[in-house]
Scaffold this active site. Structure first.
Site, PDB file in Angstrom:
ATOM      1  N   ASN A  77       0.974   4.676   7.179  1.00  0.00           N
ATOM      2  CA  ASN A  77       0.686   3.398   6.541  1.00  0.00           C
ATOM      3  C   ASN A  77       1.422   2.223   7.189  1.00  0.00           C
ATOM      4  OD1 ASN A  77       0.130   1.441   4.213  1.00  0.00           O
ATOM      5  ND2 ASN A  77       2.362   1.631   4.138  1.00  0.00           N
ATOM      6  N   SER A 105      -8.032  -0.757   9.309  1.00  0.00           N
ATOM      7  CA  SER A 105      -8.348  -2.074   8.773  1.00  0.00           C
ATOM      8  C   SER A 105      -9.797  -2.398   9.092  1.00  0.00           C
ATOM      9  CB  SER A 105      -7.438  -3.135   9.418  1.00  0.00           C
ATOM     10  OG  SER A 105      -7.862  -4.442   9.093  1.00  0.00           O
ATOM     11  N   ARG A 127      12.305   1.055   6.566  1.00  0.00           N
ATOM     12  CA  ARG A 127      13.614   0.537   7.013  1.00  0.00           C
ATOM     13  C   ARG A 127      14.424   0.059   5.822  1.00  0.00           C
ATOM     14  NH1 ARG A 127      13.257  -3.551  11.929  1.00  0.00           N
ATOM     15  NH2 ARG A 127      11.843  -4.610  10.492  1.00  0.00           N
ATOM     16  N   ILE A 137       0.827  -1.197   0.000  1.00  0.00           N
ATOM     17  CA  ILE A 137       0.000   0.000   0.000  1.00  0.00           C
ATOM     18  C   ILE A 137       0.866   1.254   0.000  1.00  0.00           C
ATOM     19  CG2 ILE A 137      -1.654   1.347   1.357  1.00  0.00           C
ATOM     20  CD1 ILE A 137      -2.830  -1.318   2.329  1.00  0.00           C
ATOM     21  N   TYR A 171      -3.005  -8.007  16.492  1.00  0.00           N
ATOM     22  CA  TYR A 171      -2.988  -7.030  15.393  1.00  0.00           C
ATOM     23  C   TYR A 171      -4.323  -6.285  15.336  1.00  0.00           C
ATOM     24  CZ  TYR A 171      -3.063  -5.338  10.541  1.00  0.00           C
ATOM     25  OH  TYR A 171      -3.191  -4.566   9.409  1.00  0.00           O
TER      26      TYR A 171
END
Length: 258
Positions: free
Chosen positions: A98, A152, A47, A27, A167
């Site tokens: 994001n 989400s 990263r 995304i 999560y």
């Protein structure tokens, strides 16, 4: 209501600075490309920035892209990134939170290190980036500002698959934090808009990275979204008239229940 044409469309964002976290794939990469195509300057954090660096070297064909390697769990690196943006680009106008990770274990088989990592990336880093972006917008009395939190559909339900439970809890937190931020920004009389984007299953490598290729292959036998669908939702919210607050966009693939 008398509203000038400049209050509509994407024109008002041309040349503005967007910061996208987790931008090297999925995304984040789709959003980065879309914002560049729309004429924004994009600072893309991850990263691993190998793909972003490849784009940035293509003779400007990807627009004004600034890849920045940053560990969002490292407060100093995040703060240094915002200082660099202020010094070199003037400040942040759009923030796309994001970056996100999922876990590998159910709650009864999990461990504190994994839980802390999910909280650090999905919740704490989101809050820190938001705080710094809001400060940048307010310091400059920015006429326009927009913050996107990638949430989400799991923020609105609890999926029966155990490794998604913690999560999902972090995404429930993001949903609550987004509403709280919107209230606070209204109280201090800013024009900064806040939008939560809640997609269902999106084609990405998040399951392969966290749960392995077998789970990845199983999951994507189900209907799923393309990352560009999420980028389109962000474009829609950005292009809406400035008197319109798009609080949340929920996107699901056709034939999907989750």
């Amino acid at each position: 209501m008398d509203i000038s044409l400049s209050e509509f469309g994407m024109e008002r964002w041309s040349g503005k600075v967007a910061l996208v976290t987790g931008a090297n794939s999925g995304i984040g990469a789709a959003v980065t490309r879309r914002l560049l195509k729309l004429g924004l300057i994009v600072v893309a954090l991850d990263r691993n920035i190998e793909l972003l660096q490849e784009w940035a070297t293509k003779d400007g064909s990807f627009g004004q892209l600034y890849p920045r390697q940053c560990d969002l769990c490292n407060e100093n690196e995040v703060l240094e990134t915002f200082r660099w943006i202020e010094t070199c680009l003037g400040g942040v106008d759009i923030l796309v939170n994001n970056a996100g990770v999922t876990g590998q274990n159910s709650l009864i088989e999990g461990n504190p290190d994994e839980w802390k990592h999910l909280l650090d990336v999905n919740v704490v880093a989101l809050c820190l980036c938001t705080k710094e972006a809001v400060a940048s917008m307010r310091r400059r009395n920015a006429k326009y500002g927009h913050i996107f939190n990638l949430c989400s559909t799991l923020a609105h339900m609890v999926h029966p698959f155990g490794p998604l439970h913690f999560y999902a809890a972090t995404k429930h937190a993001v949903s609550a934090l987004t509403d709280g931020l919107r209230q606070e920004l209204t109280e201090v009389n800013t024009r900064i808009r806040v939008t939560s984007i809640s997609p269902g299953l999106v084609k990405s490598n998040i399951f392969k990275t966290c749960l392995g290729p077998d789970i990845h292959e199983t999951v994507y036998k189900k209907p799923s979204l393309d990352p560009s669908d999420v980028a389109s939702a962000i474009e829609y919210a950005l292009s809406s008239p400035t008197h319109v607050q798009v609080n949340e966009i929920v996107i699901k693939p056709m034939e999907s229940l989750a």
